[in-house]
Design a protein around this motif. Structure first.
Motif, PDB file in Angstrom:
ATOM      1  N   THR A   1      20.244  54.583  21.093  1.00  0.00           N
ATOM      2  CA  THR A   1      19.031  54.214  20.387  1.00  0.00           C
ATOM      3  C   THR A   1      19.321  54.294  18.895  1.00  0.00           C
ATOM      4  OG1 THR A   1      17.682  55.121  22.167  1.00  0.00           O
ATOM      5  CG2 THR A   1      16.577  54.701  20.063  1.00  0.00           C
ATOM      6  N   VAL A   2      19.026  53.207  18.201  1.00  0.00           N
ATOM      7  CA  VAL A   2      19.341  53.095  16.780  1.00  0.00           C
ATOM      8  C   VAL A   2      18.061  52.790  16.014  1.00  0.00           C
ATOM      9  CG1 VAL A   2      20.674  51.807  15.063  1.00  0.00           C
ATOM     10  CG2 VAL A   2      21.670  52.286  17.313  1.00  0.00           C
ATOM     11  N   MET A   3      17.971  53.334  14.802  1.00  0.00           N
ATOM     12  CA  MET A   3      16.842  53.028  13.935  1.00  0.00           C
ATOM     13  C   MET A   3      17.366  52.552  12.586  1.00  0.00           C
ATOM     14  SD  MET A   3      13.571  55.326  12.796  1.00  0.00           S
ATOM     15  CE  MET A   3      13.031  55.512  14.486  1.00  0.00           C
ATOM     16  N   ILE A   4      16.860  51.415  12.153  1.00  0.00           N
ATOM     17  CA  ILE A   4      17.137  50.914  10.806  1.00  0.00           C
ATOM     18  C   ILE A   4      15.875  51.160   9.986  1.00  0.00           C
ATOM     19  CG2 ILE A   4      17.607  48.877   9.393  1.00  0.00           C
ATOM     20  CD1 ILE A   4      19.182  47.747  11.761  1.00  0.00           C
ATOM     21  N   LYS A   5      16.048  51.833   8.847  1.00  0.00           N
ATOM     22  CA  LYS A   5      14.913  52.147   7.983  1.00  0.00           C
ATOM     23  C   LYS A   5      15.083  51.414   6.659  1.00  0.00           C
ATOM     24  CE  LYS A   5      14.505  56.840   9.803  1.00  0.00           C
ATOM     25  NZ  LYS A   5      14.503  58.272   9.452  1.00  0.00           N
ATOM     26  N   ALA A   6      14.103  50.607   6.318  1.00  0.00           N
ATOM     27  CA  ALA A   6      14.033  50.014   4.983  1.00  0.00           C
ATOM     28  C   ALA A   6      13.084  50.904   4.189  1.00  0.00           C
ATOM     29  CB  ALA A   6      13.525  48.585   5.048  1.00  0.00           C
ATOM     30  N   VAL A   7      13.560  51.424   3.056  1.00  0.00           N
ATOM     31  CA  VAL A   7      12.821  52.440   2.303  1.00  0.00           C
ATOM     32  C   VAL A   7      12.588  51.944   0.879  1.00  0.00           C
ATOM     33  CG1 VAL A   7      12.806  54.841   1.519  1.00  0.00           C
ATOM     34  CG2 VAL A   7      13.924  54.248   3.690  1.00  0.00           C
ATOM     35  N   TYR A   8      11.312  51.887   0.486  1.00  0.00           N
ATOM     36  CA  TYR A   8      10.923  51.449  -0.855  1.00  0.00           C
ATOM     37  C   TYR A   8      10.130  52.559  -1.535  1.00  0.00           C
ATOM     38  CZ  TYR A   8      12.141  46.575   0.143  1.00  0.00           C
ATOM     39  OH  TYR A   8      12.818  45.415   0.435  1.00  0.00           O
ATOM     40  N   ASN A   9      10.121  52.552  -2.847  1.00  0.00           N
ATOM     41  CA  ASN A   9       9.363  53.521  -3.631  1.00  0.00           C
ATOM     42  C   ASN A   9       7.913  53.049  -3.731  1.00  0.00           C
ATOM     43  OD1 ASN A   9       8.393  55.403  -5.408  1.00  0.00           O
ATOM     44  ND2 ASN A   9      10.031  55.144  -6.909  1.00  0.00           N
ATOM     45  N   LYS A  10       6.996  53.824  -3.179  1.00  0.00           N
ATOM     46  CA  LYS A  10       5.577  53.453  -3.205  1.00  0.00           C
ATOM     47  C   LYS A  10       5.050  53.397  -4.641  1.00  0.00           C
ATOM     48  CE  LYS A  10       1.529  52.497  -1.598  1.00  0.00           C
ATOM     49  NZ  LYS A  10       1.221  51.112  -1.281  1.00  0.00           N
ATOM     50  N   ALA A  11       5.661  54.153  -5.546  1.00  0.00           N
ATOM     51  CA  ALA A  11       5.213  54.170  -6.949  1.00  0.00           C
ATOM     52  C   ALA A  11       5.313  52.791  -7.593  1.00  0.00           C
ATOM     53  CB  ALA A  11       6.016  55.194  -7.745  1.00  0.00           C
ATOM     54  N   ASP A  12       6.120  51.900  -7.030  1.00  0.00           N
ATOM     55  CA  ASP A  12       6.220  50.545  -7.578  1.00  0.00           C
ATOM     56  C   ASP A  12       4.883  49.806  -7.515  1.00  0.00           C
ATOM     57  OD1 ASP A  12       8.879  51.062  -8.040  1.00  0.00           O
ATOM     58  OD2 ASP A  12       9.605  49.900  -6.327  1.00  0.00           O
TER      59      ASP A  12
END
Length: 164
Positions: free
Chosen positions: A62-73
């Motif tokens: 089982t694999v997870m790809i996480k796209a992570v962005y800064n909410k402060a943007d």
């Protein structure tokens, strides 16, 4: 030559997105400096091995790809209210061509579906995507990230040779 699943998927993501993401991680570092956002994480969360037939093990990872962005943007004065971080995440996961309805080539879904089987034995049929806000640490300071978590399984067989 054998490469770990996470390493093969990281290469696929780098080939797909290039410098769109400032950093690519094999495993979730938990603390991500803001200068590395947005980033992409490939993490293996589970491994099930069953004895198969004819001297093989059947492995499901089982694999997870996480796209992570800064909410402060989203908090600046000149932010486009029609293109907030949550929309950017949805588009990076599975934007579709407005004329054909096909996945755009610079999306996670396209990469996994169209190219994901290169070097992988079998990509499972289901992708599960969850979106949300995640509090993370940057040193001693808390930051808020907005993330897309794309989870799926990969299945393959491994030959088991008897001991000499």
């Amino acid at each position: 030559m054998y490469d770990e699943t996470t390493q093969r998927l990281l290469k696929l993501m780098k080939d797909t997105f290039g410098d769109h993401f400032k950093e690519y991680y094999d495993g979730d570092p938990d603390q991500i400096p803001t200068f590395n956002l947005p980033c992409l994480i490939v993490d293996q969360t589970n491994d099930e091995t069953e004895r198969g037939s004819w001297g093989e093990d059947d492995v499901t990872e089982t694999v997870m790809i996480k796209a992570v962005y800064n909410k402060a943007d989203d908090y600046s004065d000149n932010v486009d209210p029609l293109n907030l971080t949550s929309r950017k995440l949805r588009r990076i996961v599975g934007a579709r061509n407005t004329a054909t309805g096909d996945y755009e080539p610079d999306t996670i879904k396209y990469a996994l579906r169209a190219m994901g089987t290169q070097g992988l034995t079998a990509l499972a049929t289901n992708l599960s995507v969850q979106y949300g806000l995640v509090p993370r640490l940057e040193g001693d300071v808390g930051i808020l990230t907005q993330e897309a978590h794309v989870q799926f399984t990969i299945r393959y067989s491994v030959d088991v040779k008897p001991a000499p």
